[in-house]
Structures are given as C-alpha cells and as structure tokens.
Design a protein around this motif. Sequence first.
Motif, PDB file in Angstrom:
ATOM      1  N   PHE A   1       0.812  -1.225   0.000  1.00  0.00           N
ATOM      2  CA  PHE A   1       0.000   0.000   0.000  1.00  0.00           C
ATOM      3  C   PHE A   1       0.843   1.272   0.000  1.00  0.00           C
ATOM      4  O   PHE A   1       0.355   2.349   0.328  1.00  0.00           O
ATOM      5  N   CYS A   2       2.125   1.171  -0.357  1.00  0.00           N
ATOM      6  CA  CYS A   2       2.980   2.361  -0.383  1.00  0.00           C
ATOM      7  C   CYS A   2       2.504   3.339  -1.460  1.00  0.00           C
ATOM      8  O   CYS A   2       2.347   2.959  -2.624  1.00  0.00           O
ATOM      9  N   PRO A   3       2.277   4.610  -1.110  1.00  0.00           N
ATOM     10  CA  PRO A   3       1.811   5.589  -2.108  1.00  0.00           C
ATOM     11  C   PRO A   3       2.849   5.904  -3.179  1.00  0.00           C
ATOM     12  O   PRO A   3       2.496   6.401  -4.252  1.00  0.00           O
ATOM     13  N   ILE A   4       4.116   5.569  -2.916  1.00  0.00           N
ATOM     14  CA  ILE A   4       5.177   5.861  -3.893  1.00  0.00           C
ATOM     15  C   ILE A   4       5.287   4.766  -4.942  1.00  0.00           C
ATOM     16  O   ILE A   4       5.810   4.975  -6.029  1.00  0.00           O
ATOM     17  N   GLY A   5       4.786   3.580  -4.640  1.00  0.00           N
ATOM     18  CA  GLY A   5       4.880   2.468  -5.586  1.00  0.00           C
ATOM     19  C   GLY A   5       5.928   1.461  -5.158  1.00  0.00           C
ATOM     20  O   GLY A   5       6.424   1.475  -4.036  1.00  0.00           O
TER      21      GLY A   5
ATOM     22  N   THR B 136      -0.803   2.980  11.781  1.00  0.00           N
ATOM     23  CA  THR B 136      -1.788   3.025  10.701  1.00  0.00           C
ATOM     24  C   THR B 136      -2.634   1.758  10.789  1.00  0.00           C
ATOM     25  O   THR B 136      -2.104   0.648  10.708  1.00  0.00           O
ATOM     26  N   ILE B 137      -3.927   1.939  10.972  1.00  0.00           N
ATOM     27  CA  ILE B 137      -4.836   0.809  11.113  1.00  0.00           C
ATOM     28  C   ILE B 137      -5.199   0.288   9.722  1.00  0.00           C
ATOM     29  O   ILE B 137      -5.672   1.047   8.869  1.00  0.00           O
ATOM     30  N   ILE B 138      -4.948  -0.997   9.502  1.00  0.00           N
ATOM     31  CA  ILE B 138      -5.199  -1.634   8.208  1.00  0.00           C
ATOM     32  C   ILE B 138      -6.388  -2.589   8.336  1.00  0.00           C
ATOM     33  O   ILE B 138      -6.396  -3.442   9.226  1.00  0.00           O
ATOM     34  N   LYS B 139      -7.355  -2.418   7.455  1.00  0.00           N
ATOM     35  CA  LYS B 139      -8.541  -3.271   7.487  1.00  0.00           C
ATOM     36  C   LYS B 139      -8.146  -4.742   7.362  1.00  0.00           C
ATOM     37  O   LYS B 139      -7.387  -5.123   6.488  1.00  0.00           O
TER      38      LYS B 139
ATOM     39  N   ALA C 271      -3.800   6.511  12.585  1.00  0.00           N
ATOM     40  CA  ALA C 271      -4.226   6.945  11.258  1.00  0.00           C
ATOM     41  C   ALA C 271      -4.811   5.770  10.482  1.00  0.00           C
ATOM     42  O   ALA C 271      -4.808   4.629  10.953  1.00  0.00           O
ATOM     43  N   LYS C 272      -5.313   6.057   9.291  1.00  0.00           N
ATOM     44  CA  LYS C 272      -5.795   5.009   8.388  1.00  0.00           C
ATOM     45  C   LYS C 272      -5.248   5.287   7.001  1.00  0.00           C
ATOM     46  O   LYS C 272      -4.690   6.355   6.729  1.00  0.00           O
ATOM     47  N   ILE C 273      -5.384   4.326   6.105  1.00  0.00           N
ATOM     48  CA  ILE C 273      -4.953   4.497   4.717  1.00  0.00           C
ATOM     49  C   ILE C 273      -5.872   5.521   4.042  1.00  0.00           C
ATOM     50  O   ILE C 273      -7.090   5.365   4.029  1.00  0.00           O
ATOM     51  N   ASN C 274      -5.268   6.569   3.490  1.00  0.00           N
ATOM     52  CA  ASN C 274      -6.052   7.620   2.843  1.00  0.00           C
ATOM     53  C   ASN C 274      -5.858   7.684   1.332  1.00  0.00           C
ATOM     54  O   ASN C 274      -6.512   8.461   0.661  1.00  0.00           O
TER      55      ASN C 274
ATOM     56  N   PHE D 152      -5.945   2.542  -2.527  1.00  0.00           N
ATOM     57  CA  PHE D 152      -5.924   1.432  -1.575  1.00  0.00           C
ATOM     58  C   PHE D 152      -7.059   1.484  -0.555  1.00  0.00           C
ATOM     59  O   PHE D 152      -7.168   0.589   0.282  1.00  0.00           O
ATOM     60  N   GLU D 153      -7.885   2.516  -0.621  1.00  0.00           N
ATOM     61  CA  GLU D 153      -8.913   2.701   0.403  1.00  0.00           C
ATOM     62  C   GLU D 153      -9.884   1.526   0.481  1.00  0.00           C
ATOM     63  O   GLU D 153     -10.192   1.036   1.573  1.00  0.00           O
TER      64      GLU D 153
END
Length: 231
Positions: free
Chosen positions: A36-40, A173-176, A203-206, A210-211
Amino acid sequence: MNESYFSYKDLYIEDGRKVLEVNILPEKYCNFDCVFCPIGRSQHKTDVQRSFPGTDNSIVELENNINALNPDLIFINSKGEALLNDRIDDIIDLIKANGKAVRLFTNGYLLGRSEYMKIANRCDEVVGELKVLSEEDFQRLQRPIKGYTLAEYISNMAAFRRQYAGRFIFEITIIKGCSDGPGSIEKLKDIIREISPDKIVVAKINDKRFEKKFSITDERLEEISRALLDI
C-alpha cells in the motif's frame, strides 16, 4: 554539474511551529516494499546506505530554503527510508548549525542497529511506525528484506526508545483486516507499553488507490484511537 534532488512540501504550521518538510532521496530506497505504499514498488530494496550524485547541491539548496523560509522545524520525511542516504549526518549538521530542530521519519526497523541509532539520536524528534500485527501480514503486505521479522521490528523501536533522549512519536496506521479486529486493540496496547512513545498518532490508509481494500471507516478509526490514546 549535478542538480539538486531534494524535494519539499509547502511550509505549514503544526502546534504553532513552522515546519519545512524535505525528502532527501532521489527515488524510493527502502528496506520494505509495502503493498500500500503511495510511492509504488521498491526498485532499490536495501538497508545499506547509498551515495547520490547531486547531494552537495541539494544541501546548499536546503540551507537556502532554511534562510528564506525560517522554519522552526525541519521534518526529514522521504521517499523510502531516509537513513539510507549516506550524507544524512551532514544534512542534520546543516540543520543544527542553522539553529533549527530536526524531526526524522523512519519506518523504524533500522533503529535497533547501532550505526543508525547514532544518527537518529542526533534528531530532536523521531517518528517510527507500525501497520500490521502478525508475522504473516508483515511478510505479505510490507514485503521486507529477507530475514526481517515483526518481532525484531518492534524490539528495535523499543531498544531505540529506551536510550533516546528526544521525543519519540509512534504512528500506528490501522489496516482493514490486519489491525482493526477485536483483539487488535489489546495487542497494540501491549506494543505501545513496550515502546513507551512520547506521542501516539493513529491513522488510516487515505490513498484512494488502496482505500477500498485496506481502509477502515472514520467511526472505527475514532473507536480505536480513543482506546489507544486512553493508555
């Protein structure tokens, strides 16, 4: 002549302080390769420091920005693991020489190693993070360097915190499906007690990509936040 490769976010105010956020990596260098990295994806998965052309120019540019913007705090928050830039000591030297506070963001795994611990100890604030609570999820979703374990990850941050004189911020970061279940809060409380941070951020994934798969509702985030911050 090599160009500067540092990149910056716009100056912002946090708790009354002006913060300048800087990325000190030219591209993603990291010891993880999180799904889930926003950078890839990590093209350079490593836990060994690297040299990058253009660092001298980048450090000069950073000093110019400090002089022009006069921030109170420089937040080193990079594309990957900032500790992997072999000039990070020089970068911290520059910031300190200009009378500014330093906050370092790291995923936290390297904080248990003496050479990286020494670097992080020079910072006024260090942010470490945690996203999953089982070894299986750690290997499957954070895809660390071979041989890494979740237990060592947590113990590295705890070892660092025990000897660190600055402010340690623990970002969870809380992951579902990984860290939001009924037993997760008690596990997280145990980890928080082990690490004993000065501040907890929940926090959560924003990231919209990946939401759907990994993000929890605002209501669930609030429930978990209240339970964790209560300790």
